[in-house]
Motif scaffolding. Structure first.
Motif, PDB file in Angstrom:
ATOM      1  N   THR A  23       7.051 -42.602  12.266  1.00 49.66           N
ATOM      2  CA  THR A  23       6.056 -41.733  11.639  1.00 49.66           C
ATOM      3  C   THR A  23       6.698 -40.485  11.061  1.00 49.66           C
ATOM      4  O   THR A  23       6.379 -40.058   9.942  1.00 49.66           O
ATOM      5  CB  THR A  23       4.976 -41.359  12.657  1.00 49.66           C
ATOM      6  OG1 THR A  23       4.385 -42.547  13.174  1.00 49.66           O
ATOM      7  CG2 THR A  23       3.899 -40.509  12.020  1.00 49.66           C
ATOM      8  N   THR A  82       0.560 -40.985   4.156  1.00 50.21           N
ATOM      9  CA  THR A  82      -0.282 -42.185   4.178  1.00 50.21           C
ATOM     10  C   THR A  82      -0.359 -42.712   5.602  1.00 50.21           C
ATOM     11  O   THR A  82       0.557 -43.387   6.066  1.00 50.21           O
ATOM     12  CB  THR A  82       0.307 -43.271   3.248  1.00 50.21           C
ATOM     13  OG1 THR A  82       0.522 -42.715   1.955  1.00 50.21           O
ATOM     14  CG2 THR A  82      -0.650 -44.450   3.150  1.00 50.21           C
ATOM     15  N   PRO A  83      -1.473 -42.417   6.317  1.00 48.65           N
ATOM     16  CA  PRO A  83      -1.580 -42.829   7.728  1.00 48.65           C
ATOM     17  C   PRO A  83      -1.436 -44.340   7.906  1.00 48.65           C
ATOM     18  O   PRO A  83      -2.042 -45.121   7.184  1.00 48.65           O
ATOM     19  CB  PRO A  83      -2.989 -42.371   8.118  1.00 48.65           C
ATOM     20  CG  PRO A  83      -3.301 -41.266   7.165  1.00 48.65           C
ATOM     21  CD  PRO A  83      -2.648 -41.666   5.873  1.00 48.65           C
ATOM     22  N   GLY A  84      -0.622 -44.720   8.887  1.00 52.12           N
ATOM     23  CA  GLY A  84      -0.452 -46.130   9.213  1.00 52.12           C
ATOM     24  C   GLY A  84       0.494 -46.878   8.304  1.00 52.12           C
ATOM     25  O   GLY A  84       0.875 -48.021   8.592  1.00 52.12           O
ATOM     26  N   THR A  93      -2.980 -41.769  17.688  1.00 54.95           N
ATOM     27  CA  THR A  93      -3.511 -41.494  16.352  1.00 54.95           C
ATOM     28  C   THR A  93      -4.156 -42.735  15.754  1.00 54.95           C
ATOM     29  O   THR A  93      -4.944 -42.651  14.814  1.00 54.95           O
ATOM     30  CB  THR A  93      -2.403 -41.022  15.397  1.00 54.95           C
ATOM     31  OG1 THR A  93      -1.461 -42.090  15.195  1.00 54.95           O
ATOM     32  CG2 THR A  93      -1.680 -39.801  15.955  1.00 54.95           C
ATOM     33  N   GLY A 126      -2.323 -45.096  14.348  1.00 55.27           N
ATOM     34  CA  GLY A 126      -1.476 -45.567  13.266  1.00 55.27           C
ATOM     35  C   GLY A 126      -0.759 -46.865  13.561  1.00 55.27           C
ATOM     36  O   GLY A 126      -0.626 -47.732  12.696  1.00 55.27           O
ATOM     37  N   THR A 135      -3.302 -49.899  13.716  1.00 55.59           N
ATOM     38  CA  THR A 135      -3.917 -50.086  12.403  1.00 55.59           C
ATOM     39  C   THR A 135      -2.908 -50.616  11.394  1.00 55.59           C
ATOM     40  O   THR A 135      -3.167 -51.605  10.704  1.00 55.59           O
ATOM     41  CB  THR A 135      -4.521 -48.769  11.888  1.00 55.59           C
ATOM     42  OG1 THR A 135      -5.580 -48.361  12.765  1.00 55.59           O
ATOM     43  CG2 THR A 135      -5.089 -48.941  10.481  1.00 55.59           C
ATOM     44  N   SER A 186      -9.317 -40.627  13.036  1.00 52.24           N
ATOM     45  CA  SER A 186      -9.711 -41.041  11.688  1.00 52.24           C
ATOM     46  C   SER A 186      -8.782 -42.103  11.119  1.00 52.24           C
ATOM     47  O   SER A 186      -9.183 -42.899  10.265  1.00 52.24           O
ATOM     48  CB  SER A 186      -9.728 -39.817  10.756  1.00 52.24           C
ATOM     49  OG  SER A 186      -8.447 -39.199  10.716  1.00 52.24           O
ATOM     50  N   VAL A 187      -7.534 -42.139  11.601  1.00 52.67           N
ATOM     51  CA  VAL A 187      -6.565 -43.128  11.110  1.00 52.67           C
ATOM     52  C   VAL A 187      -6.929 -44.536  11.585  1.00 52.67           C
ATOM     53  O   VAL A 187      -6.665 -45.527  10.903  1.00 52.67           O
ATOM     54  CB  VAL A 187      -5.146 -42.760  11.594  1.00 52.67           C
ATOM     55  CG1 VAL A 187      -4.145 -43.853  11.233  1.00 52.67           C
ATOM     56  CG2 VAL A 187      -4.711 -41.420  11.010  1.00 52.67           C
ATOM     57  N   ASP A 189      -8.509 -47.953  12.184  1.00 48.67           N
ATOM     58  CA  ASP A 189      -9.477 -48.880  11.589  1.00 48.67           C
ATOM     59  C   ASP A 189     -10.080 -49.677  12.733  1.00 48.67           C
ATOM     60  O   ASP A 189      -9.555 -50.709  13.137  1.00 48.67           O
ATOM     61  CB  ASP A 189      -8.794 -49.803  10.575  1.00 48.67           C
ATOM     62  CG  ASP A 189      -9.786 -50.691   9.828  1.00 48.67           C
ATOM     63  OD1 ASP A 189     -10.953 -50.784  10.279  1.00 48.67           O
ATOM     64  OD2 ASP A 189      -9.401 -51.284   8.814  1.00 48.67           O
TER      65      ASP A 189
END
Length: 235
Positions: A51, A66-68, A96, A98, A101, A147-148, A150
């Motif tokens: 990350t 760009t998360p993930g 997080t 990430g 996801t 929020s990252v 899914d």
């Protein structure tokens, strides 16, 4: 093809391509094989190397994060490659969001039947609809739905207690020779639970171990050992 021992241009080329090893001695009763992705073997001994590198590269390239993305581009493809495309399930703690996801999205694109299991503390089971709370599993269970993450990608959220995470991390060191952190213990505990389910017989479960254990020397993970050391006497 570039030889594996080729000299790298700089330390950033050491990030990624971490190995996977089978767990052999703490999986009694499991009908599935469990392989651990050793992110502790990053240059800075943590999954966060990916990350951090991604953030810096994105910032240099276009000033965007760009998360993930980095787990989609590296962790996921590595798991797919190293398992020969035979991975049936991915287990990872949710901090997080990430890792599960990014890597999970890649794996499901390759095989929609791959199952994704997110891990959270029993004491702060927010992903399962519970209230936030205090726990001892650093790096996951932050008391909110990130929020990252899914959430729709997940097949199941598994809750692991702090005590179980710590005890499993100790077993990883004692029986597998893998000195890992508490969140790795939580992930391993969840993978073992999944490995004991009859429907997972013969399947390959990949579990992500995010970080090395040395940074937890002052944590409850080593409390009993510290106490034992404090009681030692020397003639």
């Amino acid at each position: 093809m570039e030889p594996q021992c080729a000299i790298k241009k700089d330390a950033t080329e050491l990030i990624g391509n971490t190995p996977m090893v089978y767990l052999n001695n703490i999986v009694e009763g499991c009908m599935a094989r469990i392989a651990a992705k050793l992110e502790s073997m990053q240059p800075c001994f943590s999954i966060k190397d990916r990350t951090a590198f991604s953030m810096i590269k994105d910032a240099e390239d276009k000033g965007l994060i760009t998360p993930g993305k980095i787990h989609y581009e590296t962790t996921g493809p590595e798991i797919w490659r190293d398992s020969g495309g035979k991975v049936d399930a991915l287990v990872a703690g949710v901090g997080t969001g990430g890792t599960i996801t990014g890597a999970g999205r890649f794996l499901k694109e390759r095989n929609p039947n791959v199952k994704l299991y997110g891990i959270e503390p029993v004491e702060s089971a927010v992903l399962s609809g519970g209230p936030p709370g205090d726990h001892l599993i650093q790096g996951i269970g932050n008391g909110l739905i990130p929020s990252v993450l899914d959430f729709n990608l997940l097949d199941e959220v598994i809750q692991i207690s702090s005590e179980e995470a710590i005890e499993t991390a100790k077993l990883l060191a004692l029986k597998e020779g893998l000195l890992m952190g508490i969140s790795s213990g939580a992930a391993a505990a969840a993978a073992i639970k999944l490995g004991k389910r009859p429907e997972n017989a013969g399947k390959l479960i990949v579990v992500v171990f995010p970080s090395y254990g040395e940074r937890y020397l002052s944590s409850p993970l080593f409390e009993s050992i510290r106490h034992e050391a404090e009681q030692m006497t020397f003639d």
